[in-house]
Design a protein around this motif. Structure first.
Motif, PDB file in Angstrom:
ATOM      1  N   PHE A   1      19.418  -2.614  -8.830  1.00 33.60           N
ATOM      2  CA  PHE A   1      18.315  -2.011  -8.085  1.00 33.60           C
ATOM      3  C   PHE A   1      17.574  -1.017  -8.952  1.00 33.60           C
ATOM      4  O   PHE A   1      17.127   0.009  -8.482  1.00 33.60           O
ATOM      5  N   ASN A   2      17.451  -1.356 -10.204  1.00 31.66           N
ATOM      6  CA  ASN A   2      16.903  -0.434 -11.163  1.00 31.66           C
ATOM      7  C   ASN A   2      15.588   0.196 -10.725  1.00 31.66           C
ATOM      8  O   ASN A   2      15.453   1.407 -10.608  1.00 31.66           O
ATOM      9  N   PHE A   3      14.621  -0.662 -10.434  1.00 33.68           N
ATOM     10  CA  PHE A   3      13.292  -0.161 -10.099  1.00 33.68           C
ATOM     11  C   PHE A   3      13.283   0.547  -8.769  1.00 33.68           C
ATOM     12  O   PHE A   3      12.654   1.592  -8.606  1.00 33.68           O
ATOM     13  N   SER A   4      13.982  -0.008  -7.806  1.00 35.76           N
ATOM     14  CA  SER A   4      13.967   0.618  -6.481  1.00 35.76           C
ATOM     15  C   SER A   4      14.563   2.008  -6.541  1.00 35.76           C
ATOM     16  O   SER A   4      14.042   2.942  -5.942  1.00 35.76           O
ATOM     17  N   TRP A   5      15.639   2.171  -7.294  1.00 32.57           N
ATOM     18  CA  TRP A   5      16.226   3.492  -7.404  1.00 32.57           C
ATOM     19  C   TRP A   5      15.283   4.441  -8.082  1.00 32.57           C
ATOM     20  O   TRP A   5      15.135   5.588  -7.672  1.00 32.57           O
ATOM     21  N   LYS A   6      14.624   3.961  -9.144  1.00 32.60           N
ATOM     22  CA  LYS A   6      13.676   4.842  -9.811  1.00 32.60           C
ATOM     23  C   LYS A   6      12.603   5.295  -8.830  1.00 32.60           C
ATOM     24  O   LYS A   6      12.165   6.437  -8.834  1.00 32.60           O
ATOM     25  N   MET A   7      12.225   4.389  -7.980  1.00 27.53           N
ATOM     26  CA  MET A   7      11.162   4.701  -7.046  1.00 27.53           C
ATOM     27  C   MET A   7      11.618   5.650  -5.963  1.00 27.53           C
ATOM     28  O   MET A   7      10.998   6.648  -5.665  1.00 27.53           O
TER      29      MET A   7
ATOM     30  N   GLY B   1       0.824  -1.211   0.000  1.00 22.97           N
ATOM     31  CA  GLY B   1       0.000   0.000   0.000  1.00 22.97           C
ATOM     32  C   GLY B   1       0.853   1.254   0.000  1.00 22.97           C
ATOM     33  O   GLY B   1       0.590   2.220  -0.732  1.00 22.97           O
ATOM     34  N   ASP B   2       1.899   1.256   0.829  1.00 25.50           N
ATOM     35  CA  ASP B   2       2.804   2.412   0.853  1.00 25.50           C
ATOM     36  C   ASP B   2       3.428   2.635  -0.512  1.00 25.50           C
ATOM     37  O   ASP B   2       3.496   3.763  -1.012  1.00 25.50           O
ATOM     38  N   LEU B   3       3.898   1.539  -1.136  1.00 25.63           N
ATOM     39  CA  LEU B   3       4.575   1.684  -2.414  1.00 25.63           C
ATOM     40  C   LEU B   3       3.616   2.201  -3.470  1.00 25.63           C
ATOM     41  O   LEU B   3       3.996   3.027  -4.308  1.00 25.63           O
ATOM     42  N   GLU B   4       2.357   1.730  -3.383  1.00 21.77           N
ATOM     43  CA  GLU B   4       1.412   2.213  -4.385  1.00 21.77           C
ATOM     44  C   GLU B   4       1.177   3.712  -4.232  1.00 21.77           C
ATOM     45  O   GLU B   4       1.203   4.456  -5.228  1.00 21.77           O
ATOM     46  N   LYS B   5       1.010   4.144  -2.987  1.00 22.84           N
ATOM     47  CA  LYS B   5       0.807   5.589  -2.783  1.00 22.84           C
ATOM     48  C   LYS B   5       2.025   6.358  -3.251  1.00 22.84           C
ATOM     49  O   LYS B   5       1.915   7.454  -3.806  1.00 22.84           O
ATOM     50  N   LEU B   6       3.206   5.788  -3.015  1.00 26.71           N
ATOM     51  CA  LEU B   6       4.440   6.433  -3.424  1.00 26.71           C
ATOM     52  C   LEU B   6       4.474   6.642  -4.926  1.00 26.71           C
ATOM     53  O   LEU B   6       4.765   7.732  -5.422  1.00 26.71           O
ATOM     54  N   VAL B   7       4.125   5.590  -5.657  1.00 27.81           N
ATOM     55  CA  VAL B   7       4.155   5.701  -7.117  1.00 27.81           C
ATOM     56  C   VAL B   7       3.146   6.739  -7.586  1.00 27.81           C
ATOM     57  O   VAL B   7       3.430   7.542  -8.481  1.00 27.81           O
ATOM     58  N   ASN B   8       1.985   6.729  -6.959  1.00 28.24           N
ATOM     59  CA  ASN B   8       0.986   7.712  -7.387  1.00 28.24           C
ATOM     60  C   ASN B   8       1.450   9.132  -7.124  1.00 28.24           C
ATOM     61  O   ASN B   8       1.179  10.041  -7.910  1.00 28.24           O
ATOM     62  N   CYS B   9       2.168   9.333  -6.029  1.00 28.22           N
ATOM     63  CA  CYS B   9       2.711  10.672  -5.768  1.00 28.22           C
ATOM     64  C   CYS B   9       3.696  11.066  -6.845  1.00 28.22           C
ATOM     65  O   CYS B   9       3.726  12.206  -7.304  1.00 28.22           O
TER      66      CYS B   9
END
Lengths: 187, 835
Positions: free
Chosen positions: B298-304, A122-130
């Protein structure tokens, strides 16, 4: 312009210099900007409400601005209001000379939207949406979102418990070459 | 948060200990030395109530700051430890993620403690010294902090860069930070050349007009002051401290006996050495921070987690950033999903080879063009420069600058054939531009070498002519035998050698000037004029100029950085022959900073595709290092092989420029120094030393390889997780248990065998069976070893019900041993223990 705010006491100033990563000029500038946020009526208040803090140019365009206020706020009502000392904490963590450990610690808390100590789906999803902005055409489809989150968990979740905890987060962040230079706010 | 909670408990515990150590107990005047004061002895208790310690503290505070006279050494030691621990805590406070209130409390408490008991640590006579030391240390720390503040305040252009950061993000700002860093280096180089070379010669050397080398020749006097000539660095500019040729070769000048030639040589060497040191130090620092960049794990994690740039303060830029992050997410997801479509790999390969071939042709073409143009300019010079147009006179510089401007665009077009991922395409582009600049520079140098040789031939001819000319002077005035009064000839009339060093210096200076002009004009036309046109013609144009074809330009970070690096290379190359070059460069960088800051804010828009240029930070440093190396090579070559001109410069008259070192050693240093130096430079000593260094490098290389291996293994271990470790640990434990069982069984069997002589075989069989069953049950479980123990303990009671009485001396056996273990209370440990 207008009445001068109360001056910062010298001993406090030297203590703040010891306790933060900011230089004397930065602390004084922070004091000035903070006093400007306090309007005339609540001169005797020491806390600035969250809306006023969010009006700072440095925070205005930041997608995580609300989370930042919540993380650094020490108010009992959990309303995101900041005292001057909270503000200094904020600037110190985001300053140029702050260590990687401090930055990653606070980054983790900022990304932890539900304040439970781990980053779950859930946190990661909110993060991506931000990160992808508020408008609909920039959002990811649910399918893409699922794929993205599973990729991230695969990369970062070392003990395979479905969440990213602080040490896993710090491990990922410490390998990144951009983190320290992008996690910066300067007044 | 759990983490904060832990640390809370930690400090609580520490605080308790601290208070306990603060306990004091009043003592009677047993020692008898100081009767008036009450003596307190410190008694360090390991456990105490906080209240009682507070009471004692109050008492202590009432009586004032009394220091006890005598402390036993262990107590002193413990007190010292406590004080040191407090000091360490103070220094690490700012790195702790606590709220400010808590930090303030801890700080104040620790300060109090340290101040109170620090003085007590010094004893007797040395107390004053100790107190003095402590005070000096405090003052020193305060001074350091103020100095840090001052240094940060001194850094120029901070506000400008911050504004650019907030509008354009950190990659564009990184160019300006790089520019500022270069400015700092050039300031130091300027300080060296100006202070140690130009100023001494100007103040203490012979004045203008006193020597042939310092005077404008009679033939050129007429137009020595013309602006055109001065702009070209001829005329009065040529015969001044700005260039090599002005300097006198007198060994010591002025009342300070300043060794001018030595200083010139050492400053030349020193600028190069300083530059190397700074570049390598910065590279090392960057490499440390990098942490050995794993680009793809860590491609995706860094992008995130790291893609948002917190410096952005502008809504427009933020929107751009959102869009670019979304695009990068979608792209990365797609790449991850779809398999590589090699539908037409042969076509792609062919196109790439073709592109590289075209690029090579371009490079060769540009190299030839430069060579041709330089030859032509030599021809022009021979015919006399006045008879040619401005273009023909400045051909070389213009051609080089124009090539530098248009070829990169050509490379960009060609790279469309190649169809690479944008980041890889950018790297190829940078590599090609680098090769272009390098090729151009070296062609230029080769052409310059030809010119030097030409000038040296001329010099030989002139030397011959000189003797004839001198003879002709005396001819008209001398009698045969009379000693002639020295004929005074005005220095402007004496024939001069063609000073090749000044010529080289002039060429470099002209190149830099024309390069700068080209850059500024391109900036004004390419960015500013374009922005003006797009903005104002948009009202009356058919299509949308802002969104469509020209639109506003983006700031080209890599192109600008490369330009900066190459300019610096030219400075390094020419600084030995033209001491004015660092000064010129400082001026140029200063103007560039303001001009480019203005242009970026006024005419550029934020980039659409934002690349993390931070990984290329070390890439740019590496290029700078390569350029530094390559640009000092020609200078070193000319210094070592070509003899200096006979009538100009600080080394005139010597056979080689570095002879000045030899001369200094002989005349200025005591004899033993010279001898020692000659021993040290003996090949017999130098070669083994070189060999040793090579061996050291090999050794360091192999140890670093082994560290990398160890790193990789640890990483793999971390990746496969503690489960693998746990399994391995369980395996180990099981093996151990098996062995233990076997050993105990053997011992028990022995006992049994001994007892069997007096025991019924049935009981023996019973016991064996029960033990067997126990062992089976124990070994069957593959769970955690603690559970293992727990289980075994559960099994003990049934099998312990052996007939007790006959076993008088009690079978020691395995089971009582197990029973005695402290683990019986350990039940099956839940899975969540690993959290």
């Amino acid at each position: 312009m207008g009445t001068t705010a109360s001056q910062l006491r010298k001993d406090l100033l030297s203590e703040y210099q010891e306790l933060t990563f900011l230089t004397k000029q930065e602390i004084l500038l922070a004091h000035k900007r903070f006093s400007e946020l306090l309007s005339k009526e609540d001169r005797n208040l020491t806390r600035v409400p969250m809306e006023k803090v969010l009006s700072l140019t440095e925070l205005k365009s930041n997608p995580f601005r609300k989370r930042i206020c919540h993380v650094f706020s020490t108010s009992d009502m959990k309303d995101g209001s900041l005292t001057f000392e909270d503000f200094l904490d904020l600037l110190s963590a985001f300053s140029d000379s702050a260590t990687l450990e401090i930055k990653s610690h606070y980054a983790f808390r900022i990304f932890d939207f539900d304040d439970d100590g781990t980053l779950d789906g859930g946190d990661l999803e909110k993060l991506v949406n931000c990160l992808t902005g508020e408008t609909d055409d920039t959002r990811l489809t649910p399918e893409e979102m699922r794929q993205l989150i599973s990729n991230i968990l695969e990369e970062s979740d070392i003990d395979k418990d479905g969440t990213v905890n602080l040490s896993e987060f710090q491990h990922v962040i410490s390998r990144s070459p951009d983190f320290v230079s992008s996690f910066k706010i300067v007044l | 948060m759990e983490v904060v909670g832990e640390e809370d408990g930690d400090t609580e515990g520490k605080r308790k200990n601290g208070h306990s150590k603060k306990e004091e107990k009043k003592e009677d005047n047993e020692r008898g030395e100081k009767v008036q004061k009450k003596k307190k002895n410190k008694r360090i208790e390991t456990s105490s109530e906080q209240e009682s310690s507070e009471e004692v503290e109050d008492e202590v505070e009432e009586e004032g700051e009394e220091k006890p006279e005598v402390l036993s050494p262990e107590e002193l030691e413990k007190l010292k430890e406590a004080v040191d621990e407090r000091k360490k805590r103070i220094s690490t406070l700012r790195g702790k993620p606590w709220p400010m209130r808590k930090k303030l409390l801890t700080l104040r408490e620790s300060h109090e403690f340290v101040e109170k008991y620090e003085g007590a640590l010094g004893k007797g006579k040395s107390r004053k010294l100790y107190a003095y030391k402590v005070m000096m240390l405090k003052k020193w720390m305060k001074f350091q902090r103020d100095f840090e503040n001052f240094k940060t305040a001194c850094v120029p252009w901070e506000m400008k860069i911050k504004e650019i950061e907030s509008h354009f993000g950190s990659s564009v700002a990184s160019y300006f930070i790089f520019l500022r860093w270069m400015y700092g280096i050039n300031m130091i180089l300027f300080g060296l050349t100006f202070g140690l070379v130009m100023v001494p010669e100007a103040l203490m050397g012979r004045p203008y007009g006193s020597m042939p080398r310092k005077t404008v020749p009679r033939a050129e006097e007429a137009n020595a002051m013309d602006f055109a000539v001065l702009w070209d660095f001829g005329g009065y500019a040529q015969y001044s401290v700005l260039f090599y040729g002005y300097y006198n070769s007198q060994r010591a000048i002025g009342w300070l006996k300043f060794r001018m030639p030595l200083s010139y040589f050492l400053v030349g060497v020193g600028t190069v050495a300083y530059s190397y040191m700074v570049v390598i130090r910065t590279m090392a620092r960057n490499a440390n921070e990098d942490g050995g960049g794993d680009d793809n794990s860590f491609n995706f994690s860094w992008k995130m987690f790291t893609s948002w740039d917190y410096l952005i303060g502008n809504p427009e830029t933020a929107d751009n950033k959102f869009a670019s992050i979304t695009t990068s997410f979608k792209e990365a997801i797609l790449e991850e999903q779809e398999s590589r479509k090699d539908d037409n790999i042969h076509l792609t390969r062919f196109l790439r080879v073709l592109a590289n071939f075209l690029v090579l042709c371009c490079l060769a073409g540009s190299g030839y063009l430069i060579y041709f143009v330089v030859r032509r300019s030599q021809k022009f010079a021979l015919e006399g420069l006045e008879s040619h147009s401005w273009w023909e006179r400045n051909e070389v510089n213009m051609v080089m600058s124009l090539l530098g401007m248009f070829c990169p665009m050509l490379f960009d077009v060609i790279s469309a054939l190649e169809n690479y991922h944008p980041r890889i395409a950018l790297q190829w582009q940078l590599g090609r531009i680098f090769a272009l600049f390098l090729g151009n520079l070296y062609t230029f140098i080769i052409a310059l070498m030809d010119e030097i040789n030409l000038k040296r031939e001329e010099e030989e001819v002139l030397k011959l002519n000189m003797t004839i000319w001198e003879a002709s002077l005396y001819n008209g005035t001398l009698g045969a035998n009379s000693t002639a009064p020295p004929i005074t000839v005005h220095p402007a009339d004496i024939p001069r050698g063609p000073c090749w060093e000044t010529m080289v210096g002039q060429e470099f200076v002209r190149l830099i000037v024309s390069d700068t002009m080209t850059t500024y004009i391109t900036l004004l036309i390419g960015d500013f004029l374009r922005a003006v046109l797009v903005r104002f013609l948009n009202y009356c144009w058919c299509w949308d100029l802002e969104a469509g074809f020209p639109s506003y330009s983006e700031f080209d970070v890599s192109g600008n950085v490369l330009g900066l690096i190459f300019n610096q290379g030219m400075i390094w190359m020419g600084a030995f022959y033209a001491p004015c070059l660092p000064a010129l460069n400082v001026l140029r960088l200063h103007v560039s900073m303001y001009l480019q800051c203005w242009a970026v804010m006024c005419c550029n828009v934020p980039q659409e595709r934002v690349f993390k240029a931070s990984g290329s930070n070390n890439f740019y440093m590496a290029m700078l290092l390569v350029i530094l190396f390559l640009s000092t090579l020609p200078a070193i070559y000319t210094i070592v092989t070509i003899p200096p001109s006979f009538d100009c410069g600080p080394f005139s008259g010597k056979s080689r420029m570095f002879d000045v070192i030899q001369e200094t050693l002989e005349s200025d240093f005591p004899a033993w120094f010279g001898k020692m130096f000659s021993y040290a430079s003996n090949p017999g000593l130098v070669l083994p030393f070189l060999l040793l260094m090579v061996l050291a490098i090999y050794y360091l290389q192999s140890t670093s390889k082994s560290y990398k291996q160890a790193n990789l293994e640890l990483k793999k271990k971390l990746q496969t997780g503690p489960t693998a470790d746990l399994h391995a640990a369980e395996q180990n434990e099981e093996n151990k248990k098996k062995k233990k069982m076997a050993a105990l069984k053997a011992a028990m069997d022995l006992e049994e065998a001994q007892n069997a002589r007096s025991e019924a075989p049935r009981q023996q069989r019973n016991n064996n069976a029960s033990q067997q069953s126990y062992r089976d049950r124990g070994e069957k479980k593959g769970g955690e070893h603690r559970a293992h123990q727990g289980k075994s303990n559960h099994q003990i009671p049934p099998s312990a019900t052996r007939p007790p009485a006959p076993r008088g001396h009690g079978l020691p056996g395995p089971l009582p041993g197990n029973q005695r273990q402290p683990a019986p209370s350990v039940q099956r440990v839940p899975n969540s223990q690993r959290h």
